[in-house]
Scaffold this active site. Structure first.
Site, PDB file in Angstrom:
ATOM      1  N   ASN A 149      -8.493   2.876   9.944  1.00  0.00           N
ATOM      2  CA  ASN A 149      -7.285   2.923  10.765  1.00  0.00           C
ATOM      3  C   ASN A 149      -7.189   1.762  11.749  1.00  0.00           C
ATOM      4  O   ASN A 149      -6.442   1.822  12.723  1.00  0.00           O
ATOM      5  CB  ASN A 149      -7.205   4.266  11.503  1.00  0.00           C
ATOM      6  CG  ASN A 149      -6.946   5.403  10.540  1.00  0.00           C
ATOM      7  OD1 ASN A 149      -6.286   5.191   9.511  1.00  0.00           O
ATOM      8  ND2 ASN A 149      -7.475   6.572  10.817  1.00  0.00           N
ATOM      9  N   ASP A 185      -8.498  10.030  15.329  1.00  0.00           N
ATOM     10  CA  ASP A 185      -8.858   9.592  13.974  1.00  0.00           C
ATOM     11  C   ASP A 185      -9.242   8.120  14.001  1.00  0.00           C
ATOM     12  O   ASP A 185      -8.811   7.346  13.147  1.00  0.00           O
ATOM     13  CB  ASP A 185      -7.690   9.843  13.020  1.00  0.00           C
ATOM     14  CG  ASP A 185      -8.130   9.829  11.556  1.00  0.00           C
ATOM     15  OD1 ASP A 185      -9.355   9.811  11.306  1.00  0.00           O
ATOM     16  OD2 ASP A 185      -7.263   9.822  10.674  1.00  0.00           O
ATOM     17  N   GLY A 207       0.835  -1.211   0.000  1.00  0.00           N
ATOM     18  CA  GLY A 207       0.000   0.000   0.000  1.00  0.00           C
ATOM     19  C   GLY A 207       0.862   1.249   0.000  1.00  0.00           C
ATOM     20  O   GLY A 207       2.086   1.178  -0.067  1.00  0.00           O
ATOM     21  N   GLU A 237       4.362  -5.233  13.410  1.00  0.00           N
ATOM     22  CA  GLU A 237       3.847  -6.583  13.162  1.00  0.00           C
ATOM     23  C   GLU A 237       3.009  -6.566  11.880  1.00  0.00           C
ATOM     24  O   GLU A 237       2.441  -5.517  11.510  1.00  0.00           O
ATOM     25  CB  GLU A 237       3.015  -7.061  14.343  1.00  0.00           C
ATOM     26  CG  GLU A 237       1.745  -6.275  14.548  1.00  0.00           C
ATOM     27  CD  GLU A 237       0.933  -6.766  15.737  1.00  0.00           C
ATOM     28  OE1 GLU A 237       0.571  -7.966  15.760  1.00  0.00           O
ATOM     29  OE2 GLU A 237       0.652  -5.950  16.631  1.00  0.00           O
ATOM     30  N   GLU A 274      -2.344  -9.606   8.412  1.00  0.00           N
ATOM     31  CA  GLU A 274      -2.612 -10.268   7.134  1.00  0.00           C
ATOM     32  C   GLU A 274      -3.835  -9.734   6.401  1.00  0.00           C
ATOM     33  O   GLU A 274      -3.870  -9.716   5.163  1.00  0.00           O
ATOM     34  CB  GLU A 274      -2.788 -11.782   7.337  1.00  0.00           C
ATOM     35  CG  GLU A 274      -1.543 -12.516   7.809  1.00  0.00           C
ATOM     36  CD  GLU A 274      -1.299 -12.382   9.316  1.00  0.00           C
ATOM     37  OE1 GLU A 274      -2.030 -11.611   9.975  1.00  0.00           O
ATOM     38  OE2 GLU A 274      -0.372 -13.013   9.826  1.00  0.00           O
TER      39      GLU A 274
HETATM   40  O1  ACK Z   1      -6.018  -2.179   3.469  1.00  0.00           O
HETATM   41  P1  ACK Z   1      -4.599  -2.439   3.320  1.00  0.00           P
HETATM   42  O2  ACK Z   1      -4.127  -3.648   2.631  1.00  0.00           O
HETATM   43  O3  ACK Z   1      -3.885  -2.364   4.770  1.00  0.00           O
HETATM   44  O4  ACK Z   1      -3.857  -1.143   2.727  1.00  0.00           O
HETATM   45  C1  ACK Z   1      -3.313  -0.330   3.716  1.00  0.00           C
HETATM   46  C2  ACK Z   1      -1.924   0.119   3.293  1.00  0.00           C
HETATM   47  O5  ACK Z   1      -0.969  -0.635   4.021  1.00  0.00           O
HETATM   48  C3  ACK Z   1      -1.668   1.601   3.559  1.00  0.00           C
HETATM   49  O6  ACK Z   1      -1.807   1.874   4.924  1.00  0.00           O
HETATM   50  C4  ACK Z   1      -1.608  -1.642   4.735  1.00  0.00           C
HETATM   51  N1  ACK Z   1      -0.954  -1.803   6.029  1.00  0.00           N
HETATM   52  C5  ACK Z   1      -0.557  -0.825   6.853  1.00  0.00           C
HETATM   53  N2  ACK Z   1      -0.015  -1.361   7.955  1.00  0.00           N
HETATM   54  C6  ACK Z   1      -0.044  -2.699   7.805  1.00  0.00           C
HETATM   55  C7  ACK Z   1       0.344  -3.795   8.630  1.00  0.00           C
HETATM   56  N3  ACK Z   1       0.910  -3.612   9.827  1.00  0.00           N
HETATM   57  N4  ACK Z   1       0.141  -5.025   8.165  1.00  0.00           N
HETATM   58  C8  ACK Z   1      -0.437  -5.206   6.964  1.00  0.00           C
HETATM   59  N5  ACK Z   1      -0.840  -4.224   6.147  1.00  0.00           N
HETATM   60  C9  ACK Z   1      -0.651  -2.984   6.576  1.00  0.00           C
HETATM   61  C10 ACK Z   1      -3.055  -1.236   4.909  1.00  0.00           C
END
Ligand code: ACK
Length: 699
Positions: free
Chosen positions: A476, A471, A353, A425, A428
């Protein structure tokens, strides 16, 4: 007299005429000799370039292509402040513009410019402006319709607040002083808090105390009597601290002397003993109450106190969140709360992302003598400024202070090599909103409540730490492979910059309107209670499988409707108890909203008693008028406590509320009107075993 041809763009009707008149759209300025050609207004300036520096902008342009035949060109710059936010938070095509405030500064000036550049300062932060640059010459005033200008639209950046300038002393005693002050003239964003620094005048800042306050007043206790102090205040927004106010001096009152006459000495002795006894008792009570307050958690989590003696930080016993902005050097904060990882321990697999500062990747982390784990890696893209690096790492400094199963865990940071990374961490299933939309109607009620319980538990932890999220929204929250939900997104500039849902309010701040409590929108009162409002919206998002709150209504309409008492209707098949919880979270009076501790306990009880989820608040997901009007005449009006109690008796309260616990009958009284008003669709049933005095807990 010798004849000559009429000069360019002029003509005469007769030969030998004494005067040549100007052609249409050509003019002679006063003072132009009769032999001079007729001229016209110049064309517009060209190639306008703007370079923005926080809240000022330098405008440069090129000379007009057509000077109109004259050399007396000057330029005028008109400043307009423009607004126009569409339903989705982006700028709409039709902007409303108004002239800029008079305190906007133009250097060297706004009109009569001979050079093709101007600097415009003292603009508002995060604000859209349009500048119209017009070239004028000696005949422009004759042809207003022919005048042309070049326009450029800019958006200013964030900037720190201007200094607090007005401080007032409200009350002084021997050991304390109460002060108030005015918000800085240019807050340039949402003021998160104020830092109050004070020290004894004689000690020359070698030892000082720092206090933080959310509002514009504070009482300083524990001062020395009859002593002069100096104090400075500075405001903080997401852009950082503003400059400090000028030093403000105050003196505490002197000790009052008294003497004891021999006759009255006995009486005085008794009085003194009584006073000592009262003081001891008060201190004892104070300690007991203090302990109780700490345990039942912060009635005033907004105000945190840090003491510095010769520059050393002394934190009070309880664990509270420390704002990384309190560190002079933010890289010190990040290393205090986050582990520095060696980049060689991290393997990046793929991009998952895009974040505010760069890509978000998935990968693996293998630390010496530890098992390899999956991680998410946020990167800071190249070409960043110092401030962007600071803001990026601020999220790690915040996250690193938390340790809870429902808060995203920080593994560490990479700051000593490039790219700069934050490693957390891996979750998934990604963000909760998109996850739910992908799995529409696929979960059991208990699974959904389990997710909600996790979020509430994470939020309870944050509010216990004194951290206000600001937020909280399904986008989030991250979900792992076991459906565990974790609160994420702790960037300090997040609310202002990162969140595409955030829109500008009339006060200049940027706020995710649909998720934000009315008092936070109206006067920036962000507290754990405003987080509870947002939690209610998350609850609605979860129960509607990721539907957009208030659908396509515009932000302005949402603000208006909520203010008028409208609330989102229950999502399809939403259990009545959960809808009631939403309505409680959306109480206008923030003190009546449930605390996260209560929310966790309500959800725990629902999980233990799944039958309670069977009764639904039977409304279609989208009524004709979008929202439910709680004051509508279609629903019974509950004027008195007795009325709502009668109403309550008509509800299947045992089923609907078994397991739901409210802390007091008072809360129940305040929420119950809505119970009745919003659950008119619940099958009427009597509840003979319920007595007004019992409260719902005892059912
Ligand atoms: O909905 P998503 O796949 O989950 O797309 C957003 C993207 O990055 C931008 O924020 C993904 N993301 C953010 N932090 C994590 C995390 N810790 N583990 C897996 N995906 C994440 C988020």
């Amino acid at each position: 007299m010798e004849c000559s041809k009429c000069p360019p763009h002029s003509f005469s009707h007769h030969e030998g005429s004494l005067h040549c008149g100007c052609e249409k759209n050509y003019f002679r300025a006063e003072g132009d000799p009769a032999s001079m050609a007729c001229t016209r207004p110049p064309s517009a300036p060209r190639n306008v370039i703007s370079s923005i520096n926080e809240t000022s902008v330098i405008l440069d342009w090129s000379w007009p292509e057509d000077a109109g035949g004259r050399r007396d060109i000057t330029f005028t710059v008109l400043c307009k402040r423009c607004r126009g936010v569409a339903a989705n938070g982006s700028n709409s095509g039709t902007q409303r513009c108004e002239p800029c405030r008079s305190n906007v500064r133009f250097l060297p000036r706004a009109a009569g410019l001979h050079n093709t550049t101007v600097t415009v300062g003292d603009l508002l932060a995060h604000t859209n402006y349009t500048f119209e640059i017009e070239a004028l010459n000696g005949v422009s005033s004759f042809a207003p319709k022919m005048r042309q200008y070049a326009a450029v639209t800019i958006t200013t950046n964030q900037a720190a607040p201007s200094p607090v300038t007005v401080i007032r002393k409200e009350k002084t005693s021997r050991n304390s002083v109460s002060l108030s002050w005015q918000e800085p003239e240019r807050p340039n964003g949402i003021i998160l808090d104020y830092e109050i620094k004070y020290y004894e005048k004689e000690e020359q800042e070698t030892s000082y105390t720092i206090l933080r306050a959310r509002g514009c007043n504070v009482t300083l206790n524990g001062l020395k009597s009859n002593t002069a102090y100096l104090l400075q205040i500075r405001a903080r927004t997401a852009a950082g601290y503003g400059a400090s106010s000028p030093s403000f001096q105050f003196e505490t009152s002197p000790d009052s002397a008294f003497s004891i006459s021999s006759e009255s000495s006995q009486v005085v002795l008794i009085a003194i003993s009584s006073a000592v006894a009262i003081i001891l008792l008060t201190v004892l009570l104070y300690i007991l109450i203090g302990r109780f307050c700490c345990r039942s958690k912060s009635k005033h989590p907004d105000e945190k106190r840090l003491h510095f003696g010769n520059g050393h930080l002394r934190l009070p016993g309880i664990r509270t969140y420390v704002d990384p902005h309190t560190y002079e050097d933010p890289s010190q904060a990040v290393h205090e709360f986050a582990k520095e990882l060696d980049a060689s321990c991290i393997a990046i697999d793929k991009v998952v992302g895009a974040g505010e500062f760069g890509e978000v990747c998935s990968g693996r982390l293998k630390l010496p003598s530890k098992k390899e784990i999956c991680v998410a890696i946020k990167t800071l893209k190249g070409g960043y400024t110092d401030k962007q690096r600071r803001d990026f790492l601020a999220e790690a400094s915040i996250m690193g202070q938390f340790d809870h199963p429902n808060i995203i865990r920080l593994e560490g940071v990479v700051t000593r090599s490039k790219p700069v990374m934050i490693v957390t961490e891996y979750m998934e299933n990604g963000s909760l909103d998109s996850f739910l939309r992908k799995h529409d109607a696929q979960f059991t009620g208990i699974q959904l409540v389990g997710m909600l319980r996790g979020i509430a538990s994470g939020m309870k932890y944050l509010s216990d730490m004194g951290y206000v999220h600001r937020d909280l929204a399904a986008r989030n929250i991250l979900v792992n492979s076991n459906l565990v939900c974790k609160v994420s997104d702790f960037g300090l500039s997040r609310v202002l910059e990162d969140d595409p849902e955030a829109a500008y309010t009339t006060r200049g701040g940027k706020i995710p309107i649909r998720w934000t409590a009315p008092e936070a929108i109206a006067y920036r009162k962000f507290t754990s209670a405003s987080d509870a409002w947002s939690y209610g919206i998350v609850l609605w998002e979860v129960m509607s499988y990721g539907e957009r709150p208030y659908w396509e209504m515009s932000n302005q309409d949402v603000i208006k409707a909520v203010d008028e008492g409208y609330r989102l209707p229950p999502p399809m098949d939403c259990p009545a108890t959960l809808y009631q919880l939403m309505l409680d979270c959306w109480q206008k009076e923030r003190n009546n909203r449930p605390k996260f501790e209560q929310i966790v306990s309500i959800l725990d009880k629902l999980i233990r008693n799944p039958g309670s989820l069977k009764i639904t608040a039977n409304t279609t997901s989208r009524p004709a008028n979008l929202l439910l009007d709680r004051s509508s005449s279609e629903v019974p009006s509950m004027g008195t406590m007795g009325d709502w109690m009668d109403g309550m008796r008509t509800l299947p309260c045992k089923e609907a509320f078994s397991g739901v616990s409210y802390s007091s009958c008072d809360t129940l009284a305040k929420t119950s009107t809505e119970v009745v008003l919003t659950e008119v669709h619940v099958t009427p049933a009597t509840c003979p075993e319920w007595e007004p005095s019992m409260g719902i807990t005892t059912l």
